[in-house]
Design an enzyme around this catalytic site. Sequence first.
Site, PDB file in Angstrom:
ATOM      1  N   HIS A 261       0.837  -1.206   0.000  1.00 12.87           N
ATOM      2  CA  HIS A 261       0.000   0.000   0.000  1.00 12.87           C
ATOM      3  C   HIS A 261       0.874   1.260   0.000  1.00 12.87           C
ATOM      4  CE1 HIS A 261      -3.972  -1.834   1.796  1.00 12.87           C
ATOM      5  NE2 HIS A 261      -3.775  -2.158   0.527  1.00 12.87           N
TER       6      HIS A 261
ATOM      7  N   ALA B 130       2.630   1.455   5.819  1.00 15.58           N
ATOM      8  CA  ALA B 130       2.314   0.961   7.160  1.00 15.58           C
ATOM      9  C   ALA B 130       1.503  -0.328   7.095  1.00 15.58           C
ATOM     10  CB  ALA B 130       1.540   2.020   7.955  1.00 15.58           C
ATOM     11  N   HIS B 131       1.289  -0.840   5.881  1.00 16.32           N
ATOM     12  CA  HIS B 131       0.512  -2.074   5.689  1.00 16.32           C
ATOM     13  C   HIS B 131       1.336  -3.053   4.871  1.00 16.32           C
ATOM     14  CE1 HIS B 131      -3.087   0.959   5.618  1.00 16.32           C
ATOM     15  NE2 HIS B 131      -2.648   0.760   6.848  1.00 16.32           N
ATOM     16  N   GLN B 132       1.440  -4.274   5.346  1.00 18.15           N
ATOM     17  CA  GLN B 132       2.189  -5.312   4.629  1.00 18.15           C
ATOM     18  C   GLN B 132       1.304  -6.548   4.488  1.00 18.15           C
ATOM     19  OE1 GLN B 132       3.871  -4.360   7.935  1.00 18.15           O
ATOM     20  NE2 GLN B 132       4.209  -2.431   6.888  1.00 18.15           N
TER      21      GLN B 132
END
Length: 743
Positions: A500, A674-676
């Site tokens: 993201h 901040a999103h994986q």
Amino acid sequence: MEEQRLINMGVKELEVLRQPHPLLRTRRGNINNNHGFSSNQIQALGAICETLIPPLSDNGHNPNLADASYFPQEVAELLVERGKPEVVFIVKLTLMLLSSSFGTLLLCGFDCLDWKWPFLHKFTDLSLIKRESILQKWSKETTFLPLRVTFLTLKIMGIYCFFSRIDENSRNPSWEAVGYHVEEVKKLHNNGKERPLEKGIIEMMYSNDSSLKQSLIQKGLPVTEDSDHGVYKVKCDVAIVGSGCGGGVAAAVLAKSGYKVVVLEKGSYFVADDYSGFEGPSLHELYDSGGLLSTVDGEMMIFAGSTVGGGSAVNWSACIRTPDHVLNEWSRKHRISLYNSQEYLSAMDAICERIGVTDKCDLEGFQNQVLRKGCEKLGLEVETVPRNSSSDHFCGSCGYGCRRGDKKGTDSTFLVDAVNHGAVIITGCKAERFILENDGQGMRKICTGVMASDVNMNIRTKLQIESRVTISACGSLSTPPLMISSGLKNKNIGRNLHLHPVLFVWGYFPESVTELEGKSFQGGIITSVHKVKSEEEKKTIAIVEAPSFGPASFAAMFPWSSRTNFNDHIRKYSRTAVLFALARDEGSGEVIKEKKIRYGVSEIDVEKLKIGIRHALRILIAAGATEVGTFRSDGQSIKCKGRDKEELEEFLDSVAPAGGPRAKSMYWNIFGSAHQMGSCRIGQNEEEGAVDECGESWEAKNLFVCDGSLLPGAVGVNPMVTILATALCISGRIVDNLKKNSF
């Protein structure tokens, strides 16, 4: 003393100022000069930091750099601790060359020459104006990129240290100049009440070899010592690596089903009373790599939680359900039936109920006021973001742990459920590899547990957790390296990583803009969202939200084009609204090994972000910003006052994402994530995924994955609810597996 006197009198609830956990107060005492820099290199480093960081006080004195001998040591320590080895080598070599006049000539050219003796100067002897000119050239360097790498690294590390360091009084003299303060939080404090996970927690940082064994036994775990191999063998039904969204849910479901669960967490355990709100120590303790993790090329900064509760303990509270079009894609394109089932929809309902999701917000903070006002002025739709906190939750520091105890992450919900049903959580414990044995048929291995050790290496005895089922739930960045180091070979392990990608923009709102109240660091972090949609198909191209930026992160990421320009903008920090555009990435990357991540933003995702940041800038202008800009390296910006529509449109048309720092272009961007997701994705077969629809490895029986790495692709919105709901469904299937099979 007064508090204790009242307790003795029977007064249990007191309104007190909190004393944070020592690890979350300051890092200054940890500096021990083990960085390996020579005194000459430190002098050159100090000269660069002095050039980068302008005096913020009105008298021109820079209080944080008063101790000139100490500050560069701190920067060097942070660089060695958090920097990539190849980058540390480049910086050290550059500083070594700058320590001599001929080396300075090689790297800086004619700027180091003078008409007076000694004619040729080393970097530390140059005037501030000349040093500034050199750093400006390094930022734009396109031929010899190590100079740009050095500039970027020391710019981020030096400025971050400057604004995050804390003295013995928990203060930073620069904060006042930028209008920042850490809010004092008072709360009713139950002094006699134990921590929520106390009955199940074992903290290795407070243990030694003998006390660890005793603690394990006291928690009801059978332990045998193998002194020949320096191992404690611990038996349980289920071993879970990681305590975040996936691990927390799995622990609760399996413990409630009557199984003895052991959770291994490499991070530490903190509760609301422990959190300090101090940016530097909090990022150091609560995030992977202290919040300074990046991709191998430095193009993407990645934030991932690393504490009990994982990302749910430090995220920004957004609880958005999986969009319908994503569920349709995953069930049709990827043929994962789970995402087209009532089971999954019911799981999202159950998750939202357990973590207390509400779509009500009594009062928005400054940045979300800006987002909402700008959208309304432009006639754009803006939605309220559901959160796992109360409607009056007005906390801008939840990214450093919720000091009010209002946000309901897995550390205060599912892990509490797990502990109440006998689960044991071992903190400061890092999994090394899964224990894999042959199944006797040569076709598939069997996982019988996991090997782990003390992350601080104070306890020499390793743990061999022997379990009927083992679950990897340590996130999309850590699950693949753990599986690879265990000998698994599936081609999907580590690949298909979605991040993201985001880009930031900013707008300055003077105090005179009175209809927008507050400071940039105050209030709920994400309470509003605008979805940027295509005109033709009405599909979401990007979303626009507000981030959480403390002064150190803001300053480290903000473009540095000159001392004066940086000084002017950083002093406006408290009334500078930052928005970001987030793309549901169609491109993907790869986790190669621990902390080695390869990811390039694809052309189609760059185009999405271009549209997104242009929308975000329009929103800022409509909301009344007097100046707006991007985070591109040259400080691309425009003063809005007095500009006509054509001038503003001309500026907006010029806004586009640049390449990363190693791109051979004069200007560059740093992306954020901040999103994986997706790096051990679920698949119909081993060609399409690393695990099957039950989350079980195709290569190793009894080894399951239960975290964000399972997801077939990017979600396009904050993924916490998606990960939690997926974990709930997978955990139920693991229970069924345990019931059906005798091991």
